[in-house]
Structures are given as structure tokens and as C-alpha cells.
Scaffold this active site. Structure first.
Site, PDB file in Angstrom:
ATOM      1  N   ASP A  18      52.877  62.685  33.178  1.00 15.22           N
ATOM      2  CA  ASP A  18      52.341  63.446  34.303  1.00 15.22           C
ATOM      3  C   ASP A  18      50.890  63.808  33.993  1.00 15.22           C
ATOM      4  O   ASP A  18      50.603  64.479  33.001  1.00 15.22           O
ATOM      5  CB  ASP A  18      53.174  64.716  34.500  1.00 15.22           C
ATOM      6  CG  ASP A  18      52.880  65.418  35.813  1.00 15.22           C
ATOM      7  OD1 ASP A  18      52.109  64.865  36.625  1.00 15.22           O
ATOM      8  OD2 ASP A  18      53.419  66.523  36.022  1.00 15.22           O
ATOM      9  N   ASP A 112      49.911  60.138  40.194  1.00 13.64           N
ATOM     10  CA  ASP A 112      49.651  60.832  38.930  1.00 13.64           C
ATOM     11  C   ASP A 112      50.869  61.023  38.039  1.00 13.64           C
ATOM     12  O   ASP A 112      50.779  61.720  37.024  1.00 13.64           O
ATOM     13  CB  ASP A 112      49.002  62.190  39.212  1.00 13.64           C
ATOM     14  CG  ASP A 112      49.890  63.109  40.034  1.00 13.64           C
ATOM     15  OD1 ASP A 112      50.835  62.615  40.669  1.00 13.64           O
ATOM     16  OD2 ASP A 112      49.630  64.322  40.038  1.00 13.64           O
ATOM     17  N   GLU A 113      52.000  60.423  38.371  1.00 11.08           N
ATOM     18  CA  GLU A 113      53.148  60.566  37.474  1.00 11.08           C
ATOM     19  C   GLU A 113      54.094  59.381  37.619  1.00 11.08           C
ATOM     20  O   GLU A 113      54.146  58.716  38.653  1.00 11.08           O
ATOM     21  CB  GLU A 113      53.892  61.880  37.747  1.00 11.08           C
ATOM     22  CG  GLU A 113      54.470  62.013  39.128  1.00 11.08           C
ATOM     23  CD  GLU A 113      55.260  63.311  39.310  1.00 11.08           C
ATOM     24  OE1 GLU A 113      55.979  63.719  38.376  1.00 11.08           O
ATOM     25  OE2 GLU A 113      55.165  63.910  40.397  1.00 11.08           O
TER      26      GLU A 113
END
Length: 366
Positions: A18, A112-113
Site C-alpha cells: 500500500d 496505489d495498492e
């Protein structure tokens, strides 16, 4: 303790990576004069919603989904940056290239993860802890950004672990540690239990995993519907969902759970419009269309109803709103409503588009 999922006698090794305050961190990376200063992405001093907040801004109590006007009041010196999704996608692709050097079993959740299954990996490394550390170091070297990671034997625990040492850290939850760890975990820290559900649980005396574990499956299902089984399992470290690479999106939606149940049709219409606006924002950012519009209603007793309409052509923005209203009004609402959602499906999306797609993370509660 339940036995973790095993394949070929090997405990599964899952990493959740993350990025730390991704959008805000990218803006600070590209604008050195903003580094170390409170910054948000999205909105402005007068209107709009915060999409992401830097860690400096979070110290003032600012968070995503907060109104920009309130954020400006909390921090008068707050910097507002306009979202640059092309830039975020560019960096996201660089990060995913690093993931694929270790495994093809990568399940992106957003820009983003992502989850990675490294049980068998391309580097031949036995330690998922070492792999996570290497990935974070390579992300820093390649992009200049920090990432956090969680490691465990299933996705739920890996996701939970990735929040433990943020920012720029990692944590591991071993199979033999899982149940004891979960018993101590505050109920609001469980991945998948949002603010509204946490408050409902706390009213029932459920403040920690240990409290949750004392309730039967029958009780949890009665109180929380189908989610009750999920809560019963996760507090025991059971989560069998596998990492799903190359998953093509089947639908896109936005929803909101309300602190007070909605009773009148007028209330529901008023509350549906910001949900519709959020859906439109997500549609426009990803650049997709859908022929089926679905209205989701969760009632005060946690029963769920959906109403859908499928069109021959892809509808424009105004048509989606009109159909949403039509679905809401098509029959009497029999009970108070605790959640409303609006979504599209039958999408014009390919696997490549899904890989490149993004979702602005405005987290309506649950």
C-alpha cells in the site's frame, strides 16, 4: 486454531503493498516546495471533497472524503492540489512492473495498492518478509515514494498488517499469532468493518476481536445479514479468497451508509444525488460506460434489495440519474433505509483498460 490454506503442504504467503498517501505524495514529489507541508488533493477552499491528504495534513484531523471547506478551516495554510491522474497512472505502472518481477499473481485493488501471492515466486525466495522489503526498497529507488506492506497467510490479515507500521514500514502476522492478534485488535481496525458497522458493534458491547469472537454465527447473521459469516470467520483468521490476477471489472458503483435511517422518499432522493455524483466521478476517471443501472437498498433490518434496468445503448450522465430516480420510485419503499447505492454493469471495458484504470478513493462509509 483453524489451519491456514495450504497448497502442496506450503502455507500461502500473501503480501499487501500500500503506497503511503499516494496522490498527495506524488504531488509533494513533483513539487519540492510542498514537501513537509499540509497538502490535499482535490477540491478547493470553497467547495469539493478531499481525495487524499498528506501525513502533514492528517495531523490537523484532515482525511479523505472530508469537505474541502472543513479541511481549510482545520488548517488555514492547507495546500490544495488538483488531481493529475495521468501522472498517478504513470507511477502506478512503474510500481506494478516491480511486482511482476516477483510474481504473476498480482491483484491490483487501485492505483496505489495490490495483493501479491509470493508462495512460489520468480526469485525463488522463501521469505515473504524479505520479498516485501525488497519491493519497498525498489519502489523507493524507482519512484522516490514510500510504500508500506503487510505479510500473512491470507488477504485479510495481509491487508490488516499493512496498516500497522504506516508510513514506510511493514508488519507480519504469522499463522500461530493470528488469533491472539485478532482478539486484541480494536473492532474499528478490522479491514472491511467501517465506521457505521463499528458503532453498531460497539453498542452491542463488541469493542475488540475477543468480544466479537464470543458471539455465535447465528447471532452475527441475524444482526448483520450475510456479512455476519464474514465477521465470524475473519476474527478466527479464516479468509479463503485467493489473489485474483488480471481480474476484469464487472461493475462500478458508489454507495453510502447513513448514521440515521432514511424514511421518506424525499430524503432518499436527496441522499441519492451525491452518490450519483460520486459514481459519475469514478466513471469519468476510468472512462467506461455500462448498459445496466442498478439501485441498491439496504434496509434497517439489514435485508438487501436491488433494482436494475438494462438499456440497448450506453446511457449518458443525465439518463443514469433519471433511471436511478425511476428505480427508486418504481415501487413503495417498505422499510427505513440505512444504505443507498447506485452502480453500472454490462461494461464496455477490456482487461487492458482495467489494468490502467483508476478509482478516485472517496470512501463513503462501507
Amino acid at each position: 486454531m483453524p489451519q491456514p490454506y495450504q497448497e502442496n503442504n506450503a502455507v500461502r504467503k500473501i503480501i499487501h503493498v500500500d503506497m503511503d498517501a499516494f496522490y498527495a505524495s506524488v504531488e509533494q514529489l513533483d513539487h519540492p516546495e510542498w514537501r513537509g507541508k499540509p497538502l490535499v488533493v482535490g477540491g478547493n477552499e470553497a467547495r469539493g471533497v478531499v481525495a487524499a491528504a498528506s501525513y502533514e495534513a492528517r495531523k490537523f484531523g484532515i482525511h479523505s472524503a472530508m469537505s474541502s471547506a472543513l479541511a481549510a478551516k482545520k488548517c488555514p495554510q492547507l495546500i490544495f492540489a488538483k488531481p493529475r491522474f495521468d501522472r498517478y497512472k504513470e507511477i502506478s505502472l512503474q510500481i506494478r512492473e516491480i511486482f511482476y518481477k516477483y510474481t504473476d499473481l498480482v491483484e491490483p485493488l487501485s492505483l496505489d495498492e495490490a495483493f501479491l501471492d509470493v508462495t512460489e515466486n520468480k526469485m525463488g525466495l522463501k521469505s515473504a518478509i524479505l520479498i516485501a522489503r525488497q519491493i519497498r526498497e525498489k519502489i523507493k529507488s524507482k519512484t522516490g515514494l514510500n510504500a508500506s506492506a503487510g505479510i500473512s497467510y491470507n488477504k485479510f490479515l495481509a491487508k490488516t498488517a499493512s496498516d500497522l507500521n504506516k508510513p514506510n514500514g511493514q508488519a507480519v502476522i504469522l499463522p500461530e499469532e493470528a488469533e491472539a492478534f485478532l482478539e486484541k485488535l480494536p473492532i474499528g481496525k478490522f479491514f472491511g468493518i467501517g465506521k457505521v458497522t463499528a458503532e453498531k458493534m460497539q453498542k452491542l458491547g463488541i469493542h475488540s476481536g475477543k468480544d466479537l469472537k464470543e458471539y455465535s454465527l447465528q447471532f452475527l447473521t441475524k444482526k448483520f445479514g450475510k456479512s455476519g459469516l464474514h465477521y465470524f470467520n475473519i476474527v478466527r483468521g479464516i479468509h479463503l479468497s485467493e489473489v485474483q490476477p488480471h481480474r476484469v471489472r464487472k461493475s462500478l458503483s458508489a454507495e453510502n451508509t447513513f448514521e440515521k435511517d432514511l424514511i421518506s422518499l424525499k430524503e432518499m432522493e436527496n441522499q441519492l444525488y451525491p452518490i450519483f455524483e460520486e459514481l459519475m466521478r469514478r466513471i469519468e476517471k476510468i472512462g467506461i460506460k455500462g448498459r445496466t443501472i442498478t439501485l441498491k437498498l439496504k434496509y434497517s433490518d439489514f435485508t438487501l434489495q436491488t433494482r436494475s434496468k438494462t438499456l440497448e445503448q450506453y446511457p449518458e450522465k443525465g439518463m443514469i440519474w433519471q433511471i436511478g430516480l425511476e428505480l427508486l420510485r418504481q415501487e413503495e419503499i417498505p422499510k427505513p433505509v440505512r444504505l443507498l447505492g447506485l452502480g453500472i454493469s454490462n461494461l464496455n471495458i477490456t482487461e487492458e483498460q482495467e489494468f490502467l484504470g483508476s478509482q478516485l478513493k472517496i470512501p463513503f462509509e462501507e
